[in-house]
Write a protein that holds these residues in place. Structure first.
Motif, PDB file in Angstrom:
ATOM      1  N   VAL A 199       0.866  -1.167  -0.135  1.00  0.00           N
ATOM      2  CA  VAL A 199      -0.058  -0.034   0.014  1.00  0.00           C
ATOM      3  C   VAL A 199       0.848   1.300  -0.033  1.00  0.00           C
ATOM      4  O   VAL A 199       0.574   2.282  -0.898  1.00  0.00           O
ATOM      5  N   THR A 200       1.842   1.188   0.749  1.00  0.00           N
ATOM      6  CA  THR A 200       2.826   2.564   0.696  1.00  0.00           C
ATOM      7  C   THR A 200       3.612   2.526  -0.621  1.00  0.00           C
ATOM      8  O   THR A 200       3.609   3.605  -1.071  1.00  0.00           O
ATOM      9  N   GLY A 201       3.903   1.517  -1.306  1.00  0.00           N
ATOM     10  CA  GLY A 201       4.447   1.788  -2.537  1.00  0.00           C
ATOM     11  C   GLY A 201       3.353   2.249  -3.655  1.00  0.00           C
ATOM     12  O   GLY A 201       3.724   3.255  -4.443  1.00  0.00           O
ATOM     13  N   LEU A 202       2.071   1.611  -3.556  1.00  0.00           N
ATOM     14  CA  LEU A 202       1.067   2.592  -4.334  1.00  0.00           C
ATOM     15  C   LEU A 202       0.876   4.009  -3.870  1.00  0.00           C
ATOM     16  O   LEU A 202       0.806   4.971  -4.712  1.00  0.00           O
ATOM     17  N   VAL A 203       0.956   4.479  -2.613  1.00  0.00           N
ATOM     18  CA  VAL A 203       0.724   5.580  -2.404  1.00  0.00           C
ATOM     19  C   VAL A 203       1.936   6.406  -2.966  1.00  0.00           C
ATOM     20  O   VAL A 203       1.784   7.575  -3.286  1.00  0.00           O
ATOM     21  N   VAL A 204       3.136   6.085  -2.684  1.00  0.00           N
ATOM     22  CA  VAL A 204       4.233   6.679  -3.434  1.00  0.00           C
ATOM     23  C   VAL A 204       4.187   7.124  -4.730  1.00  0.00           C
ATOM     24  O   VAL A 204       4.398   7.931  -5.339  1.00  0.00           O
ATOM     25  N   ILE A 205       3.789   6.156  -5.453  1.00  0.00           N
ATOM     26  CA  ILE A 205       3.389   5.993  -7.045  1.00  0.00           C
ATOM     27  C   ILE A 205       2.367   6.936  -7.267  1.00  0.00           C
ATOM     28  O   ILE A 205       2.718   8.012  -8.380  1.00  0.00           O
ATOM     29  N   VAL A 206       1.547   6.979  -6.650  1.00  0.00           N
ATOM     30  CA  VAL A 206       0.376   8.063  -7.023  1.00  0.00           C
ATOM     31  C   VAL A 206       0.791   9.442  -6.634  1.00  0.00           C
ATOM     32  O   VAL A 206       0.441  10.330  -7.412  1.00  0.00           O
ATOM     33  N   THR A 207       1.205   9.161  -5.382  1.00  0.00           N
ATOM     34  CA  THR A 207       2.001  10.867  -5.032  1.00  0.00           C
ATOM     35  C   THR A 207       2.597  11.433  -6.131  1.00  0.00           C
ATOM     36  O   THR A 207       2.693  12.578  -6.334  1.00  0.00           O
ATOM     37  N   GLY A 208       3.729  10.608  -6.420  1.00  0.00           N
ATOM     38  CA  GLY A 208       4.649  11.140  -7.393  1.00  0.00           C
ATOM     39  C   GLY A 208       4.018  11.426  -8.732  1.00  0.00           C
ATOM     40  O   GLY A 208       4.517  12.546  -9.362  1.00  0.00           O
ATOM     41  N   ALA A 209       3.040  10.816  -9.350  1.00  0.00           N
ATOM     42  CA  ALA A 209       2.256  11.026 -10.514  1.00  0.00           C
ATOM     43  C   ALA A 209       1.464  12.173 -10.393  1.00  0.00           C
ATOM     44  O   ALA A 209       1.730  13.031 -11.381  1.00  0.00           O
ATOM     45  N   ILE A 210       0.755  12.364  -9.207  1.00  0.00           N
ATOM     46  CA  ILE A 210      -0.058  13.869  -9.038  1.00  0.00           C
ATOM     47  C   ILE A 210       0.833  14.887  -9.237  1.00  0.00           C
ATOM     48  O   ILE A 210       0.516  15.900  -9.823  1.00  0.00           O
ATOM     49  N   ILE A 211       1.886  14.943  -8.427  1.00  0.00           N
ATOM     50  CA  ILE A 211       2.782  15.887  -8.346  1.00  0.00           C
ATOM     51  C   ILE A 211       3.498  16.412  -9.673  1.00  0.00           C
ATOM     52  O   ILE A 211       3.616  17.482 -10.115  1.00  0.00           O
ATOM     53  N   GLN A 212       3.819  15.150 -10.399  1.00  0.00           N
ATOM     54  CA  GLN A 212       4.690  15.417 -11.912  1.00  0.00           C
ATOM     55  C   GLN A 212       3.528  16.079 -12.722  1.00  0.00           C
ATOM     56  O   GLN A 212       3.848  17.013 -13.414  1.00  0.00           O
TER      57      GLN A 212
END
Length: 217
Positions: free
Chosen positions: A5-18
């Motif tokens: 779940v933390t991995g998914l949160v990290v990916i989503v956060t990076g994608a949103i900010i990018q």
């Protein structure tokens, strides 16, 4: 929180900010925010590491568990680095953004990318010029401003002038918007690093438990 779940949160956060800042790269430069891309990569690595840890727990393999702990520890350090980078990028943002605005404004007449960048930011942020509509006077040599400065023109008026332009400048608006994103990046990086640290400690405890079982057998 599950490591996957933390991995998914990290990916989503990076994608949103990018996605939030990338189309403003003309003002920031392509290399200013590499942290969101690093977040996406780290999130993908976390998924692989989490699967490795699950296999180690299912097979009760001390070797796989300690390997999982080492990789998770490296991820922890990377996330701390992202948190620190996010903080420093926030501190540098104002100066970099102001320089980018001034350079693209000076090149507006001769650069199509500069024109597209200004039209985009003025349309999305509902702003005009760096600090206000007057910034366009040296470019147009009169009271005319780009059409993207005017979101509501009186009926029968086709020309966008300072009188009808948005009074707010784009620099303070975009600076506040991107500054909030960099602080979110820093907070997410440090917060998830704390979660990863707990996971590392639990994995080490699990490793010790498996070792004791093997020694008993």
């Amino acid at each position: 929180m599950d490591v996957k779940v933390t991995g998914l949160v990290v990916i989503v956060t990076g994608a949103i900010i990018q996605s939030s800042y990338h189309h403003y790269s003309n003002f920031l430069g392509e290399s200013f925010w590499t942290a969101p891309i690093v977040l996406i990569v780290i999130g993908s690595v976390i998924f692989v590491v989490a699967c490795f840890g699950c296999c180690g727990a299912a097979k009760e393999s001390p070797c796989m568990i300690i390997t999982f702990s080492v990789f998770l520890g490296l991820v922890f350090l990377a996330e701390i680095g992202i948190g620190v980078a996010g903080y420093y990028k926030h501190e540098e943002l104002s100066g970099v953004l102001e320089k980018g605005f001034n350079e693209t404004l000076d090149n507006y007449s001769n650069s199509l990318p500069a024109q597209e960048a200004w039209n985009l930011v003025q349309s999305e942020m509902k702003c005009c010029g760096v600090n206000g509509p007057k910034d366009w006077e040296p470019i147009f040599k009169n009271d005319t401003v780009p059409k993207s400065c005017c979101h509501e023109l009186p009926i029968g008026t086709n020309k966008c002038t300072r009188k009808h332009a948005d009074p707010e400048g784009c620099f303070p608006k975009l600076s506040a918007f991107l500054g909030s994103k960099s602080l979110i990046l820093a907070g997410i990086g440090v917060g998830l690093a704390a979660v990863q640290l707990v996971a590392v400690l639990l994995a080490c405890c699990l490793y010790g438990s498996f070792r004791r079982q093997y020694e008993t057998v």
